[in-house]
Design a protein around this motif. Structure first.
Motif, PDB file in Angstrom:
ATOM      1  N   GLN A   1     -15.962 -26.687   7.507  1.00 34.28           N
ATOM      2  CA  GLN A   1     -16.514 -26.352   8.209  1.00 34.28           C
ATOM      3  C   GLN A   1     -17.535 -27.181   8.393  1.00 34.28           C
ATOM      4  OE1 GLN A   1     -17.125 -22.163   9.097  1.00 34.28           O
ATOM      5  NE2 GLN A   1     -18.133 -22.843  11.747  1.00 34.28           N
ATOM      6  N   GLY A   2     -18.515 -27.144   7.390  1.00 31.24           N
ATOM      7  CA  GLY A   2     -19.704 -28.272   7.023  1.00 31.24           C
ATOM      8  C   GLY A   2     -19.310 -29.880   7.597  1.00 31.24           C
ATOM      9  N   GLN A   3     -18.335 -30.037   7.149  1.00 31.65           N
ATOM     10  CA  GLN A   3     -17.900 -31.665   7.268  1.00 31.65           C
ATOM     11  C   GLN A   3     -17.901 -31.671   8.154  1.00 31.65           C
ATOM     12  OE1 GLN A   3     -15.512 -32.295   4.501  1.00 31.65           O
ATOM     13  NE2 GLN A   3     -16.686 -32.052   2.185  1.00 31.65           N
ATOM     14  N   TYR A   4     -16.587 -30.956   9.113  1.00 30.97           N
ATOM     15  CA  TYR A   4     -16.534 -31.244  10.610  1.00 30.97           C
ATOM     16  C   TYR A   4     -16.675 -30.760  11.415  1.00 30.97           C
ATOM     17  CZ  TYR A   4     -12.810 -34.512   8.462  1.00 30.97           C
ATOM     18  OH  TYR A   4     -12.343 -35.444   7.641  1.00 30.97           O
ATOM     19  N   THR A   5     -17.493 -30.137  11.780  1.00 25.54           N
ATOM     20  CA  THR A   5     -18.694 -29.035  12.601  1.00 25.54           C
ATOM     21  C   THR A   5     -17.657 -29.081  14.459  1.00 25.54           C
ATOM     22  OG1 THR A   5     -20.328 -28.732  11.467  1.00 25.54           O
ATOM     23  CG2 THR A   5     -20.986 -28.205  13.159  1.00 25.54           C
ATOM     24  N   GLN A   6     -17.402 -30.504  14.597  1.00 22.27           N
ATOM     25  CA  GLN A   6     -17.461 -30.841  16.196  1.00 22.27           C
ATOM     26  C   GLN A   6     -16.121 -31.187  16.173  1.00 22.27           C
ATOM     27  OE1 GLN A   6     -19.409 -31.343  18.240  1.00 22.27           O
ATOM     28  NE2 GLN A   6     -21.350 -30.737  17.183  1.00 22.27           N
ATOM     29  N   GLY A   7     -15.122 -31.349  15.125  1.00 19.08           N
ATOM     30  CA  GLY A   7     -13.690 -31.149  15.175  1.00 19.08           C
ATOM     31  C   GLY A   7     -12.830 -29.396  15.133  1.00 19.08           C
ATOM     32  N   THR A   8     -12.989 -29.245  16.692  1.00 23.75           N
ATOM     33  CA  THR A   8     -12.200 -28.099  16.345  1.00 23.75           C
ATOM     34  C   THR A   8     -10.742 -27.515  16.310  1.00 23.75           C
ATOM     35  OG1 THR A   8     -12.054 -28.082  18.916  1.00 23.75           O
ATOM     36  CG2 THR A   8     -14.468 -27.425  17.973  1.00 23.75           C
ATOM     37  N   ALA A   9     -10.453 -28.461  16.245  1.00 20.11           N
ATOM     38  CA  ALA A   9      -8.618 -28.785  16.066  1.00 20.11           C
ATOM     39  C   ALA A   9      -7.675 -28.459  14.473  1.00 20.11           C
ATOM     40  CB  ALA A   9      -7.761 -30.103  16.686  1.00 20.11           C
ATOM     41  N   LEU A  10      -9.089 -29.274  13.565  1.00 14.37           N
ATOM     42  CA  LEU A  10      -9.177 -29.641  12.373  1.00 14.37           C
ATOM     43  C   LEU A  10      -9.475 -28.140  11.659  1.00 14.37           C
ATOM     44  CD1 LEU A  10      -9.810 -33.080  11.776  1.00 14.37           C
ATOM     45  CD2 LEU A  10      -7.428 -32.205  11.863  1.00 14.37           C
ATOM     46  N   LEU A  11     -10.730 -27.276  12.254  1.00 16.13           N
ATOM     47  CA  LEU A  11     -10.807 -26.214  12.547  1.00 16.13           C
ATOM     48  C   LEU A  11      -9.729 -25.173  11.977  1.00 16.13           C
ATOM     49  CD1 LEU A  11     -14.589 -26.643  12.786  1.00 16.13           C
ATOM     50  CD2 LEU A  11     -13.897 -26.482  10.631  1.00 16.13           C
ATOM     51  N   ALA A  12      -9.960 -25.301  13.652  1.00 14.34           N
ATOM     52  CA  ALA A  12      -8.540 -24.408  13.818  1.00 14.34           C
ATOM     53  C   ALA A  12      -7.082 -24.210  12.564  1.00 14.34           C
ATOM     54  CB  ALA A  12      -8.185 -24.268  15.118  1.00 14.34           C
ATOM     55  N   ALA A  13      -6.647 -25.341  12.632  1.00 12.71           N
ATOM     56  CA  ALA A  13      -5.258 -26.282  11.659  1.00 12.71           C
ATOM     57  C   ALA A  13      -5.948 -25.207  10.396  1.00 12.71           C
ATOM     58  CB  ALA A  13      -5.647 -27.368  11.553  1.00 12.71           C
ATOM     59  N   GLY A  14      -7.397 -25.766   9.839  1.00 13.01           N
ATOM     60  CA  GLY A  14      -7.731 -24.826   8.466  1.00 13.01           C
ATOM     61  C   GLY A  14      -7.790 -23.551   8.347  1.00 13.01           C
ATOM     62  N   ALA A  15      -7.914 -22.960   9.320  1.00 11.87           N
ATOM     63  CA  ALA A  15      -8.248 -21.508   9.631  1.00 11.87           C
ATOM     64  C   ALA A  15      -6.703 -20.820   9.210  1.00 11.87           C
ATOM     65  CB  ALA A  15      -8.519 -20.508  10.805  1.00 11.87           C
ATOM     66  N   ILE A  16      -5.823 -21.058  10.324  1.00  9.78           N
ATOM     67  CA  ILE A  16      -4.200 -21.279  10.307  1.00  9.78           C
ATOM     68  C   ILE A  16      -3.596 -21.462   8.900  1.00  9.78           C
ATOM     69  CG2 ILE A  16      -1.844 -21.087  11.045  1.00  9.78           C
ATOM     70  CD1 ILE A  16      -3.888 -21.896  13.612  1.00  9.78           C
ATOM     71  N   LEU A  17      -4.031 -22.893   8.539  1.00 10.80           N
ATOM     72  CA  LEU A  17      -3.917 -22.277   6.750  1.00 10.80           C
ATOM     73  C   LEU A  17      -4.372 -21.187   6.370  1.00 10.80           C
ATOM     74  CD1 LEU A  17      -3.500 -26.105   6.446  1.00 10.80           C
ATOM     75  CD2 LEU A  17      -1.783 -24.680   6.766  1.00 10.80           C
ATOM     76  N   VAL A  18      -5.111 -21.610   5.678  1.00  7.42           N
ATOM     77  CA  VAL A  18      -5.604 -20.198   4.892  1.00  7.42           C
ATOM     78  C   VAL A  18      -5.400 -19.135   5.178  1.00  7.42           C
ATOM     79  CG1 VAL A  18      -7.954 -19.481   4.066  1.00  7.42           C
ATOM     80  CG2 VAL A  18      -8.021 -21.223   4.635  1.00  7.42           C
ATOM     81  N   ALA A  19      -4.929 -18.868   6.578  1.00  2.00           N
ATOM     82  CA  ALA A  19      -5.334 -16.540   6.615  1.00  2.00           C
ATOM     83  C   ALA A  19      -3.006 -16.629   6.926  1.00  2.00           C
ATOM     84  CB  ALA A  19      -4.959 -16.842   8.353  1.00  2.00           C
ATOM     85  N   LEU A  20      -2.553 -18.169   7.019  1.00  3.81           N
ATOM     86  CA  LEU A  20      -0.865 -17.519   5.981  1.00  3.81           C
ATOM     87  C   LEU A  20      -1.455 -17.339   5.441  1.00  3.81           C
ATOM     88  CD1 LEU A  20       1.160 -18.542   7.956  1.00  3.81           C
ATOM     89  CD2 LEU A  20       1.335 -20.708   6.727  1.00  3.81           C
ATOM     90  N   PRO A  21      -1.029 -17.081   3.918  1.00  2.00           N
ATOM     91  CA  PRO A  21      -0.332 -16.178   2.950  1.00  2.00           C
ATOM     92  C   PRO A  21      -0.635 -14.832   2.705  1.00  2.00           C
ATOM     93  CG  PRO A  21      -1.569 -18.101   1.923  1.00  2.00           C
ATOM     94  CD  PRO A  21      -1.647 -18.464   3.502  1.00  2.00           C
TER      95      PRO A  21
ATOM     96  N   VAL B   1      -0.973 -13.064   6.158  1.00  2.00           N
ATOM     97  CA  VAL B   1       0.110 -12.893   7.339  1.00  2.00           C
ATOM     98  C   VAL B   1       1.736 -12.456   6.334  1.00  2.00           C
ATOM     99  CG1 VAL B   1       0.621 -13.526   9.282  1.00  2.00           C
ATOM    100  CG2 VAL B   1      -1.286 -13.462   9.057  1.00  2.00           C
ATOM    101  N   VAL B   2       1.740 -13.669   6.087  1.00  2.00           N
ATOM    102  CA  VAL B   2       3.044 -13.626   5.414  1.00  2.00           C
ATOM    103  C   VAL B   2       3.578 -12.539   4.880  1.00  2.00           C
ATOM    104  CG1 VAL B   2       4.941 -15.089   4.162  1.00  2.00           C
ATOM    105  CG2 VAL B   2       3.736 -16.255   5.890  1.00  2.00           C
ATOM    106  N   LEU B   3       3.119 -12.459   3.885  1.00  2.00           N
ATOM    107  CA  LEU B   3       2.774 -11.106   2.873  1.00  2.00           C
ATOM    108  C   LEU B   3       3.339  -9.812   3.466  1.00  2.00           C
ATOM    109  CD1 LEU B   3       3.104 -10.556  -0.200  1.00  2.00           C
ATOM    110  CD2 LEU B   3       0.655 -10.530  -0.471  1.00  2.00           C
ATOM    111  N   TYR B   4       2.195 -10.073   4.191  1.00  2.00           N
ATOM    112  CA  TYR B   4       2.199  -8.338   5.380  1.00  2.00           C
ATOM    113  C   TYR B   4       3.384  -8.522   5.700  1.00  2.00           C
ATOM    114  CZ  TYR B   4       1.368  -5.431   9.052  1.00  2.00           C
ATOM    115  OH  TYR B   4       1.128  -4.147  10.118  1.00  2.00           O
TER     116      TYR B   4
END
Length: 272
Positions: A229-249, A251-254
């Motif tokens: 997030q510090g590197q891509y403060t303006q890149g909301t699309a990449l930030l959102a994609a990264g957030a989904i990647l982090v949260a996915l495991p 969610v899948v386990l649940y």
């Protein structure tokens, strides 16, 4: 008890409103993650951009961070759950001197916040050479998870069927056999609920990996997302994609354990 149509309709309205409140932010993040990352990409056309996930994965080094998170989470879950089962069985199904004292000692571990001991803990870990290691990140979380896990498993073992235990003792079964061959299979919902909670807390932990790995050698996925997030403060699309990647495991386990999780939570509520 008969429910009127007005009351039933009001219940559905309230449930739908809460569902929208919960699902709304998720929908926004998904929309951003699959949207164009810049105005130039938007002008090129295309409504869905799955390449955002691949770019976020590569640029943000989420592959290494995910591997670190999985390694730490597996170590914490295996050790903490096994120790919690043993401690919960001792405090919940056995009578020995000092049991009440040790139980309140475990409760103290739940009540003390991480911020209260993280600095002295860092110096202790550094003196043992455990800083920037998987053990340095995992051990504090194991201790914190055992505190809650013991409380959780003690409640289960105290409410387990005494008749089954006594019948097993009459058949010549010892304490170890009663635990692993009788009580553990019976308590699968409670144990799987503990597994899911421990994995979720470990995966989402931010402060301990930040302090215990100052060089970033054992940087976990949530910590990597913060630096991304510090590197891509303006890149909301990449930030959102990264957030989904982090949260996915999580969610899948649940999704795989939700039936046991709900059953364990309901049984725990009924027993309490």
């Amino acid at each position: 008890m008969r429910v009127s149509r007005i009351e039933s309709a009001a219940n559905y309205v309230i449930l739908i409103a809460f569902a929208l409140v919960i699902l709304g932010p998720i929908g926004v993040i998904l929309t951003l993650a699959f949207g164009p990352k810049s105005a130039s990409v938007a002008r090129e056309g295309g409504l869905v951009h799955p390449e955002n996930f691949l770019e976020a994965w590569e640029v943000g080094r989420f592959g290494q961070y995910m591997l670190n998170s999985v390694l730490v989470a597996v170590v914490v879950v295996v050790v903490a759950v096994a120790a919690s089962i043993l401690a919960g069985y001792a405090l919940g199904a056995m009578d020995f001197r000092g049991a009440t004292f040790f139980f309140y000692l475990f409760l103290l571990g739940i009540m003390v916040p991480t911020e209260a001991f993280i600095i002295p803990l860092f110096f202790d870990m550094r003196s043992f050479g455990l800083v920037d290691t998987v053990a340095g990140v995992a051990l504090p979380q194991i201790a914190m998870s055992i505190a809650f896990g013991t409380f959780w498993m003690r409640a289960y073992f105290r409410s387990s069927s005494r008749a089954v235990v006594e019948a097993a003792r009459l058949d010549g079964a010892g304490s170890f056999r009663i635990l692993w061959q009788i009580l553990v299979p019976m308590g699968r919902p409670a144990i799987l609920t503990l597994v899911l909670l421990t994995f979720m807390w470990t995966w989402n932990e931010f402060l301990i990996p930040l302090v215990m790995s100052p060089t970033g050698d054992v940087r976990t996925a949530p910590l990597g997302l913060a630096f991304f997030q510090g590197q891509y403060t303006q890149g909301t699309a990449l930030l959102a994609a990264g957030a989904i990647l982090v949260a996915l495991p999580v969610v899948v386990l649940y999704v795989f354990l939700q039936r046991h999780f709900i059953k364990g939570m309901i049984e725990g509520a009924v027993r309490e």
